[in-house]
Design an enzyme around this catalytic site. Structure first.
Site, PDB file in Angstrom:
ATOM      1  N   ASP A  91       0.837  -1.199   0.000  1.00  0.00           N
ATOM      2  CA  ASP A  91       0.000   0.000   0.000  1.00  0.00           C
ATOM      3  C   ASP A  91       0.875   1.253   0.000  1.00  0.00           C
ATOM      4  O   ASP A  91       2.063   1.187   0.320  1.00  0.00           O
ATOM      5  CB  ASP A  91      -0.945   0.009   1.194  1.00  0.00           C
ATOM      6  CG  ASP A  91      -0.199   0.081   2.529  1.00  0.00           C
ATOM      7  OD1 ASP A  91       0.768  -0.688   2.697  1.00  0.00           O
ATOM      8  OD2 ASP A  91      -0.564   0.911   3.391  1.00  0.00           O
ATOM      9  N   GLU A 154       0.136  -0.833   5.766  1.00  0.00           N
ATOM     10  CA  GLU A 154       1.202  -0.253   6.590  1.00  0.00           C
ATOM     11  C   GLU A 154       1.041   1.244   6.760  1.00  0.00           C
ATOM     12  O   GLU A 154       1.365   1.803   7.813  1.00  0.00           O
ATOM     13  CB  GLU A 154       2.563  -0.565   5.967  1.00  0.00           C
ATOM     14  CG  GLU A 154       3.751  -0.316   6.873  1.00  0.00           C
ATOM     15  CD  GLU A 154       4.259   1.121   6.883  1.00  0.00           C
ATOM     16  OE1 GLU A 154       4.988   1.498   7.815  1.00  0.00           O
ATOM     17  OE2 GLU A 154       3.919   1.876   5.940  1.00  0.00           O
TER      18      GLU A 154
END
Length: 447
Positions: A91, A154
């Site tokens: 991400d 994250e």
């Protein structure tokens, strides 16, 4: 393979590695709430297929109660070989036009400096392709047991810590390789050995029951916005050091930066002084820092001649390795509750207490990684810290108490501009990091 053999092998692989990176940059995998979920799942699926093709044939999405799925896989190594867990995340941060991008963040762009620009080019799609390149250098058959964990959240509210706590057996290993960091400057190898933690709270200051006419009441009625501003200034001394009683600080003995280096890296405006005292490295990695990262009050567009009855700010404080996040947050809250002017009412809401982390540097795995970095870069390897926080590290250590950690990657501090406009990565740095990871696994297998 000798070092020169590894370098030659990786060099031949680089066109495919860069093609993968460019494909991944083009996928806007923003896992933040409110963003389209489809690109994130597309990114997850593409990443999964690439790692399956690289050798993790059993790689799969893992079930999690909420959020985007982590990817997990394992390749058994020779009997008696050590176990290594590879980490990266798929991400990325948002890339708003207001940040001032000079090229489309979702179009990978090679510029005159040779760097590749785009959101996630460094953080952390460069980490993904570093792992892929290493796997291809071994033709999918590494000399150690490899476990893979790729996170999908994250940059936002991570769901991986809970997953690790629920399935600690999946993370038992000798060494974690966290490929979500980088050197200070391209070409100068460093091992990241310390991460600051992060505590945060929202402070609300109230002085009146309702807004008042600033002409009629101004001069006697206390303005909540001014009270908040005065309260925030008490968090630092005149030099810019944190002035919260009870907060921990120290000094840094590894790599350092000159003030000129830091000014260039931070794009500071001419004439603006650096905050704090001590070496630049002290200020970045061994001393706390504090910032007001958001304020709620009346906007300029909506302003009128009134005194504000209340105003709020979100305060973030980076804390040093070795400190207790709960104690540091308590010290910050106590300071805010006791330093408001004019008897203003203060309400503090704690928001976050992420722990710092210090890497153990006395083990065989760390020594092998440091040697691998020196060979890959052709010069001695130093040590540096990072102001960024990765709370997951403590969770991983709890799951596998005897494991060592290696924190590195292609995200150079000087130019990468992670989380900001014009994020970029140097392809040569990716190449050297792939070489370093190959050499590391070879050294671990030999030992």
């Amino acid at each position: 393979m000798t070092t020169s053999d590894v370098q030659a092998t990786v060099r031949e692989l680089m066109p495919g590695v860069i093609a993968d990176l460019e494909e991944l940059i083009a996928i806007p995998s923003i896992a933040f709430p409110g963003y389209d979920e489809k690109p994130v799942m597309t990114m997850a699926e593409v990443t999964l297929e690439k790692f399956r093709a690289a050798g993790f044939e059993d790689a799969r999405f893992m079930d999690v109660p909420t959020g985007y799925p982590p990817i997990y896989g394992e390749i058994p190594g020779p009997e008696g070989a050590p176990t290594v867990v590879l980490y990266a995340h798929y991400d990325v941060q948002p890339a708003h036009a207001s940040q001032g991008w000079s090229s489309d963040p979702w179009t990978p762009t090679r510029k005159e400096d040779g760097r590749i620009y785009g959101r996630g080019a460094s953080d952390d799609k460069s980490g993904l392709v570093t792992h892929l390149g290493m796997m291809r250098a071994f033709d999918g058959k590494p000399p150690v047991t490899l476990r893979l964990i790729l996170e999908g959240m994250e940059e936002t509210e991570s769901n991986l810590e809970e997953f690790v706590e629920t399935h600690p057996e999946l993370f038992e290993c000798d060494l974690f390789v966290i490929c979500d960091m980088g050197n200070i400057r391209v070409g100068d190898p460093v091992m990241t050995t310390a991460l600051r933690g992060d505590v945060a709270c929202v402070v609300k200051v109230s002085t009146l029951e309702h807004p008042l006419h600033s002409g009629v009441f101004g001069g006697a009625a206390p303005d909540a916005m001014m009270a908040l501003a005065r309260l925030l200034t008490t968090l630092q001394d005149d030099a810019g050091n944190v002035a919260v009683e009870g907060v921990t600080g120290g000094s840094w003995s590894g790599a350092d930066l000159t003030e000129d280096d830091f000014r260039a890296m931070a794009d500071m405006l001419p004439g603006v002084s650096l905050a704090g005292t001590g070496t630049v490295a002290d200020r970045l990695w061994a001393k706390p820092s504090i910032n007001a990262i958001g304020i709620d009050t009346t906007s300029i567009a909506d302003s009128s001649n009134v005194i504000h009855p209340e105003a709020s700010a979100k305060v973030s404080m980076r804390i040093v390795p070795g400190s207790d996040p709960k104690e540091e947050l308590a010290a910050l809250v106590a300071h805010l509750e006791t330093h408001a002017p004019w008897g203003a009412k203060v309400e503090v809401t704690p928001m976050k207490a992420a722990p710092p982390y210090r890497v153990k540097t006395d083990g065989a795995g760390y020594a092998a990684a440091r040697d691998a970095m020196a060979e890959a870069f052709g010069k001695p390897c130093d040590e540096a810290g990072s102001g960024g926080s990765i709370p997951l590290l403590q969770t991983l250590e709890d799951a596998s108490p005897g494991a060592e950690f290696v924190l590195w990657g292609p995200e150079d501090t000087a130019q990468a501009r992670i989380h900001a406009s014009d994020e970029s990565v140097d392809p040569k740095e990716i190449e050297r990091m792939i070489v370093a990871q190959v050499l590391l696994l070879q050294k671990l297998a030999q030992r």
